[in-house]
Design an enzyme around this catalytic site. Structure first.
Site, PDB file in Angstrom:
ATOM      1  N   ASP A  11       0.849  -1.180   0.000  1.00  0.00           N
ATOM      2  CA  ASP A  11       0.000   0.000   0.000  1.00  0.00           C
ATOM      3  C   ASP A  11       0.886   1.233   0.000  1.00  0.00           C
ATOM      4  O   ASP A  11       1.906   1.275   0.697  1.00  0.00           O
ATOM      5  CB  ASP A  11      -0.922   0.034   1.216  1.00  0.00           C
ATOM      6  CG  ASP A  11      -1.947   1.141   1.066  1.00  0.00           C
ATOM      7  OD1 ASP A  11      -2.834   0.991   0.207  1.00  0.00           O
ATOM      8  OD2 ASP A  11      -1.840   2.163   1.765  1.00  0.00           O
ATOM      9  N   THR A  12       0.489   2.210  -0.781  1.00  0.00           N
ATOM     10  CA  THR A  12       1.257   3.452  -0.900  1.00  0.00           C
ATOM     11  C   THR A  12       0.389   4.612  -0.467  1.00  0.00           C
ATOM     12  O   THR A  12      -0.775   4.701  -0.858  1.00  0.00           O
ATOM     13  CB  THR A  12       1.714   3.659  -2.356  1.00  0.00           C
ATOM     14  OG1 THR A  12       2.526   2.543  -2.741  1.00  0.00           O
ATOM     15  CG2 THR A  12       2.518   4.938  -2.506  1.00  0.00           C
TER      16      THR A  12
END
Length: 176
Positions: free
Chosen positions: A54-55
């Site tokens: 996840d960014t």
């Protein structure tokens, strides 16, 4: 990116709620969501390595996730224009019952952008599936990114160099 690393993979998609508790700082939030994504694949780690990531983009300690619409995308990019922000990618790995979570932080420095340039980018590139409403590999990366400090691929969405190090150290049978 995984292909470039020489890793054979299958893409398996599962819907995961990407919300997180409000009290989490940006790093903890990214790690929390990456672990939620990886947890959706429990059981598949018997067959091979599960990689979930996840960014998030953060500026002034505010998390900019994926924009919900055109207006929010324009607003996010207006916040980033002419300023430094951080891109945090957390990666959760499951392999044969073992779990490893790590994160990478890259500082990105944007040039000033006009409102018209921002609207052009949002209209043409539709960055609604990207944290912070942009992809560094898109038009905006070519014209607005003055410099970065850290790993480029982290901004793309997967810190490949860091991932390679972790795989080599913790799961050496997975890579060549």
């Amino acid at each position: 990116l995984l292909s470039m690393m020489g890793i054979q993979f299958d893409v398996v998609i599962r819907h995961v709620d990407e919300s997180f508790p409000d009290h989490l700082d940006p790093v903890s939030a990214a790690r929390y969501i990456a672990q939620k994504k990886a947890s959706a694949f429990r059981g598949l780690d018997d067959e091979g390595l599960v990689i979930a990531a996840d960014t998030v983009v953060t500026i002034d300690n505010q998390i900019l996730g994926k924009p919900r619409d055109y207006e929010q995308a324009v607003s996010m990019l207006s916040q980033l224009a002419g300023r430094r922000h951080e891109v945090i990618t957390a990666v959760a790995l499951f392999y044969r019952g073992l779990t490893t979570v790590f994160h990478e932080i890259t500082a990105v420095f944007f040039a000033a952008l006009t409102h018209r340039e921002i609207e052009h980018y949002v209209s043409e590139c539709q960055p609604f599936d990207k944290a912070g409403a942009y992809g560094i590999q898109d038009w905006i990366g070519a014209v607005a990114v003055k410099r970065i400090e850290g790993e480029y691929n982290n901004v793309v969405g997967l810190p490949t160099q860091h991932l390679y190090e972790v795989l080599r150290e913790k799961f050496p049978g997975v890579i060549r």
